[in-house]
Design a protein around this motif. Structure first.
Motif, PDB file in Angstrom:
ATOM      1  N   GLY A 267       0.800  -1.221   0.000  1.00  0.00           N
ATOM      2  CA  GLY A 267       0.000   0.000   0.000  1.00  0.00           C
ATOM      3  C   GLY A 267       0.831   1.268   0.000  1.00  0.00           C
ATOM      4  N   TRP A 268       0.180   2.377  -0.352  1.00  0.00           N
ATOM      5  CA  TRP A 268       0.829   3.683  -0.390  1.00  0.00           C
ATOM      6  C   TRP A 268       0.958   4.258   1.016  1.00  0.00           C
ATOM      7  CZ3 TRP A 268       2.828   6.284  -4.563  1.00  0.00           C
ATOM      8  CH2 TRP A 268       2.538   5.756  -5.829  1.00  0.00           C
ATOM      9  N   PRO A 269       1.933   5.126   1.230  1.00  0.00           N
ATOM     10  CA  PRO A 269       2.001   5.864   2.494  1.00  0.00           C
ATOM     11  C   PRO A 269       0.818   6.824   2.609  1.00  0.00           C
ATOM     12  CG  PRO A 269       4.063   6.058   1.241  1.00  0.00           C
ATOM     13  CD  PRO A 269       3.043   5.480   0.316  1.00  0.00           C
ATOM     14  N   THR A 270       0.579   7.281   3.818  1.00  0.00           N
ATOM     15  CA  THR A 270      -0.400   8.342   4.019  1.00  0.00           C
ATOM     16  C   THR A 270       0.195   9.675   3.576  1.00  0.00           C
ATOM     17  OG1 THR A 270       0.340   8.873   6.252  1.00  0.00           O
ATOM     18  CG2 THR A 270      -1.315   7.116   6.027  1.00  0.00           C
ATOM     19  N   LEU A 271      -0.664  10.667   3.404  1.00  0.00           N
ATOM     20  CA  LEU A 271      -0.179  11.991   3.047  1.00  0.00           C
ATOM     21  C   LEU A 271       0.667  12.583   4.165  1.00  0.00           C
ATOM     22  CD1 LEU A 271      -3.294  13.491   1.254  1.00  0.00           C
ATOM     23  CD2 LEU A 271      -1.319  12.313   0.259  1.00  0.00           C
ATOM     24  N   GLY A 272       0.354  12.216   5.408  1.00  0.00           N
ATOM     25  CA  GLY A 272       1.188  12.648   6.521  1.00  0.00           C
ATOM     26  C   GLY A 272       2.593  12.087   6.415  1.00  0.00           C
ATOM     27  N   GLU A 273       2.697  10.822   6.026  1.00  0.00           N
ATOM     28  CA  GLU A 273       4.016  10.190   5.866  1.00  0.00           C
ATOM     29  C   GLU A 273       4.764  10.735   4.650  1.00  0.00           C
ATOM     30  OE1 GLU A 273       2.890   5.831   7.811  1.00  0.00           O
ATOM     31  OE2 GLU A 273       2.478   6.227   5.689  1.00  0.00           O
ATOM     32  N   LEU A 274       4.035  11.272   3.680  1.00  0.00           N
ATOM     33  CA  LEU A 274       4.656  11.803   2.461  1.00  0.00           C
ATOM     34  C   LEU A 274       4.980  13.288   2.541  1.00  0.00           C
ATOM     35  CD1 LEU A 274       2.546   9.999  -0.296  1.00  0.00           C
ATOM     36  CD2 LEU A 274       4.996   9.682   0.138  1.00  0.00           C
ATOM     37  N   GLN A 275       4.687  13.922   3.661  1.00  0.00           N
ATOM     38  CA  GLN A 275       4.998  15.347   3.752  1.00  0.00           C
ATOM     39  C   GLN A 275       6.505  15.572   3.570  1.00  0.00           C
ATOM     40  OE1 GLN A 275       3.725  16.822   7.552  1.00  0.00           O
ATOM     41  NE2 GLN A 275       5.445  15.946   8.662  1.00  0.00           N
ATOM     42  N   ASP A 276       6.844  16.706   3.002  1.00  0.00           N
ATOM     43  CA  ASP A 276       8.232  17.094   2.680  1.00  0.00           C
ATOM     44  C   ASP A 276       8.809  16.289   1.522  1.00  0.00           C
ATOM     45  OD1 ASP A 276       8.587  19.161   4.574  1.00  0.00           O
ATOM     46  OD2 ASP A 276       8.905  17.680   6.161  1.00  0.00           O
ATOM     47  N   HIS A 277       7.957  15.587   0.782  1.00  0.00           N
ATOM     48  CA  HIS A 277       8.431  14.780  -0.344  1.00  0.00           C
ATOM     49  C   HIS A 277       7.843  15.273  -1.668  1.00  0.00           C
ATOM     50  CE1 HIS A 277       9.668  11.958   2.788  1.00  0.00           C
ATOM     51  NE2 HIS A 277      10.365  11.309   1.870  1.00  0.00           N
ATOM     52  N   PHE A 278       8.513  14.848  -2.734  1.00  0.00           N
ATOM     53  CA  PHE A 278       8.018  15.000  -4.094  1.00  0.00           C
ATOM     54  C   PHE A 278       7.894  13.602  -4.700  1.00  0.00           C
ATOM     55  CE2 PHE A 278      10.124  18.941  -3.068  1.00  0.00           C
ATOM     56  CZ  PHE A 278       9.317  19.916  -3.637  1.00  0.00           C
ATOM     57  N   ILE A 279       6.958  13.450  -5.611  1.00  0.00           N
ATOM     58  CA  ILE A 279       6.829  12.230  -6.404  1.00  0.00           C
ATOM     59  C   ILE A 279       6.986  12.630  -7.861  1.00  0.00           C
ATOM     60  CG2 ILE A 279       5.249  10.436  -7.214  1.00  0.00           C
ATOM     61  CD1 ILE A 279       4.028  10.371  -4.420  1.00  0.00           C
ATOM     62  N   PHE A 280       7.898  11.977  -8.577  1.00  0.00           N
ATOM     63  CA  PHE A 280       8.098  12.236  -9.993  1.00  0.00           C
ATOM     64  C   PHE A 280       7.506  11.100 -10.820  1.00  0.00           C
ATOM     65  CE2 PHE A 280      11.165  15.075  -8.145  1.00  0.00           C
ATOM     66  CZ  PHE A 280      11.266  16.123  -9.041  1.00  0.00           C
ATOM     67  N   CYS A 281       6.899  11.472 -11.947  1.00  0.00           N
ATOM     68  CA  CYS A 281       6.323  10.477 -12.844  1.00  0.00           C
ATOM     69  C   CYS A 281       6.582  10.900 -14.277  1.00  0.00           C
ATOM     70  CB  CYS A 281       4.817  10.357 -12.598  1.00  0.00           C
ATOM     71  SG  CYS A 281       3.981   9.165 -13.694  1.00  0.00           S
ATOM     72  N   VAL A 282       7.237  10.041 -15.065  1.00  0.00           N
ATOM     73  CA  VAL A 282       7.430  10.347 -16.483  1.00  0.00           C
ATOM     74  C   VAL A 282       6.164   9.982 -17.244  1.00  0.00           C
ATOM     75  CG1 VAL A 282       9.938  10.145 -16.437  1.00  0.00           C
ATOM     76  CG2 VAL A 282       8.571   8.124 -16.955  1.00  0.00           C
ATOM     77  N   THR A 283       5.801  10.853 -18.162  1.00  0.00           N
ATOM     78  CA  THR A 283       4.631  10.663 -19.008  1.00  0.00           C
ATOM     79  C   THR A 283       5.046  10.985 -20.433  1.00  0.00           C
ATOM     80  OG1 THR A 283       2.291  11.273 -19.235  1.00  0.00           O
ATOM     81  CG2 THR A 283       3.817  13.022 -18.562  1.00  0.00           C
ATOM     82  N   GLY A 284       4.096  11.031 -21.359  1.00  0.00           N
ATOM     83  CA  GLY A 284       4.442  11.385 -22.736  1.00  0.00           C
ATOM     84  C   GLY A 284       4.645  10.173 -23.621  1.00  0.00           C
ATOM     85  N   SER A 285       5.796  10.104 -24.292  1.00  0.00           N
ATOM     86  CA  SER A 285       6.091   9.046 -25.257  1.00  0.00           C
ATOM     87  C   SER A 285       5.921   7.660 -24.636  1.00  0.00           C
ATOM     88  CB  SER A 285       7.525   9.194 -25.770  1.00  0.00           C
ATOM     89  OG  SER A 285       7.955   8.013 -26.415  1.00  0.00           O
ATOM     90  N   GLU A 286       5.027   6.869 -25.213  1.00  0.00           N
ATOM     91  CA  GLU A 286       4.742   5.551 -24.646  1.00  0.00           C
ATOM     92  C   GLU A 286       5.968   4.641 -24.697  1.00  0.00           C
ATOM     93  OE1 GLU A 286       3.232   2.442 -22.757  1.00  0.00           O
ATOM     94  OE2 GLU A 286       2.249   4.400 -22.916  1.00  0.00           O
ATOM     95  N   SER A 287       6.692   4.661 -25.806  1.00  0.00           N
ATOM     96  CA  SER A 287       7.854   3.778 -25.908  1.00  0.00           C
ATOM     97  C   SER A 287       8.933   4.176 -24.915  1.00  0.00           C
ATOM     98  CB  SER A 287       8.414   3.783 -27.330  1.00  0.00           C
ATOM     99  OG  SER A 287       8.836   5.080 -27.706  1.00  0.00           O
ATOM    100  N   ASP A 288       9.150   5.481 -24.745  1.00  0.00           N
ATOM    101  CA  ASP A 288      10.196   5.940 -23.825  1.00  0.00           C
ATOM    102  C   ASP A 288       9.829   5.658 -22.371  1.00  0.00           C
ATOM    103  OD1 ASP A 288      11.773   6.843 -25.911  1.00  0.00           O
ATOM    104  OD2 ASP A 288      10.978   8.885 -25.825  1.00  0.00           O
ATOM    105  N   LYS A 289       8.595   5.901 -22.001  1.00  0.00           N
ATOM    106  CA  LYS A 289       8.240   5.656 -20.603  1.00  0.00           C
ATOM    107  C   LYS A 289       8.134   4.161 -20.306  1.00  0.00           C
ATOM    108  CE  LYS A 289       3.307   6.704 -21.292  1.00  0.00           C
ATOM    109  NZ  LYS A 289       2.289   7.763 -21.106  1.00  0.00           N
ATOM    110  N   ALA A 290       7.813   3.355 -21.324  1.00  0.00           N
ATOM    111  CA  ALA A 290       7.840   1.903 -21.132  1.00  0.00           C
ATOM    112  C   ALA A 290       9.268   1.434 -20.882  1.00  0.00           C
ATOM    113  CB  ALA A 290       7.243   1.198 -22.346  1.00  0.00           C
ATOM    114  N   THR A 291      10.215   2.002 -21.633  1.00  0.00           N
ATOM    115  CA  THR A 291      11.626   1.686 -21.415  1.00  0.00           C
ATOM    116  C   THR A 291      12.057   2.110 -20.024  1.00  0.00           C
ATOM    117  OG1 THR A 291      12.172   1.901 -23.764  1.00  0.00           O
ATOM    118  CG2 THR A 291      13.973   2.173 -22.185  1.00  0.00           C
ATOM    119  N   TYR A 292      11.652   3.309 -19.628  1.00  0.00           N
ATOM    120  CA  TYR A 292      12.020   3.808 -18.303  1.00  0.00           C
ATOM    121  C   TYR A 292      11.494   2.879 -17.220  1.00  0.00           C
ATOM    122  CZ  TYR A 292      12.703   6.905 -14.349  1.00  0.00           C
ATOM    123  OH  TYR A 292      13.113   7.408 -13.131  1.00  0.00           O
ATOM    124  N   ALA A 293      10.223   2.490 -17.307  1.00  0.00           N
ATOM    125  CA  ALA A 293       9.607   1.662 -16.273  1.00  0.00           C
ATOM    126  C   ALA A 293      10.251   0.289 -16.171  1.00  0.00           C
ATOM    127  CB  ALA A 293       8.112   1.514 -16.550  1.00  0.00           C
TER     128      ALA A 293
END
Length: 279
Positions: A150-176
């Motif tokens: 499961g995911w952390p709570t928002l309290g546990e995620l404070q002071d954090h950033f989450i990055f997510c690559v989007t866009g080109s399907e082939s590139d993000k599939a490679t990244y994942a």
């Protein structure tokens, strides 16, 4: 951070997201600034940047056109703004940063992008980023980790950033697929209006929403609401009816160009609200 939502988990909430943050009249910091007296006045908890890699793999520019440009603002500038804001706002809400891959130049771009982000987001060597490996835990894949731990709570995620690559399907599939345990960013998957969010290696999903297709995507969103392995972003929600329908149906990240001046462009009286389809 308010007690109204800090005990909710990341997969249990809706939040306002800025579309193409680099093209806005508002600065990046203005887009994520919360105004308790007017919840529709910015208050985004996600931003989006279109990025292109330089030929040597070492730099990334921000712009809509595919291809690295030295005269465009560099990704480093935006990351530095986010990091400075985070350091000046201890206890801040988690901010999700979508990086739209317009162009990659090297086969090693996953490692190069991760190191680039670390270079500009780190404080004493530790980037304040919640990573796929943390969600994955001891599971065999990111979705399996989400379902198992499961995911952390928002309290546990404070002071954090989450990055997510989007866009080109082939590139993000490679990244994942490239060493997911040690990746810095998540990657999303594009889905059609009536497609259930499903992937062997991704937990973020991207839907281009239209009001005419509500009969297709709304049941999908409601069925997926609260699933640990499905974080749904809908774009571009630039009308009141589409916005309200996406919110009512259980969209997590509501991406819009209407950052300020539109009273309907808010999820509630807090930056995060519980997904409406949840009991």
């Amino acid at each position: 951070m308010s007690g109204k939502y800090q005990d909710l988990r990341y997969n249990e909430v809706s939040f306002k997201a800025a579309h193409n943050s680099y093209q806005r009249d508002e600065t990046l910091v203005e887009q994520i600034t919360w105004n308790p007296n007017d919840p529709s006045d910015a208050g985004c908890r996600a931003v989006e940047l279109d990025i292109s890699q330089s030929g040597n793999g070492l730099e990334w520019s921000v712009g809509h056109d595919a291809g690295y440009e030295t005269n465009y603002r560099q990704l480093s500038q935006f990351l530095a703004e986010l990091r400075a804001w985070g350091m000046n706002h201890p206890g801040h809400d988690v901010i999700t940063v979508y990086l739209d891959l317009k162009h990659v130049a090297t086969s090693n771009f996953p490692d190069e992008l991760d190191q680039y982000i670390r270079n500009y987001m780190s404080d004493c060597g530790q980037a304040p980023v919640y990573t796929p490996g943390e969600l994955m835990g001891g599971a065999s894949s990111v979705p399996d980790g989400a379902r198992k731990y499961g995911w952390p709570t928002l309290g546990e995620l404070q002071d954090h950033f989450i990055f997510c690559v989007t866009g080109s399907e082939s590139d993000k599939a490679t990244y994942a697929a490239t060493d997911p345990k040690n990746r810095l960013c998540f990657a999303d998957k594009d889905e059609g209006a009536g497609d259930s969010p499903s992937s062997d290696d991704r937990v973020f999903f991207n839907y281009h929403l239209y009001s005419d297709d509500k009969s297709k995507w709304c049941p999908v969103f409601k069925e997926a609401a609260g699933r640990r392995d499905a974080i749904i972003r809908g774009y571009v929600l630039n009308g009141e009816d589409l916005w309200n329908n996406a919110l009512d149906c259980g969209c997590h990240a509501l991406a819009t160009d209407k950052i300020k001046g539109h009273p309907w462009a808010m999820v509630g009286d807090q930056p995060f609200v519980r997904l409406k389809p949840l009991p």
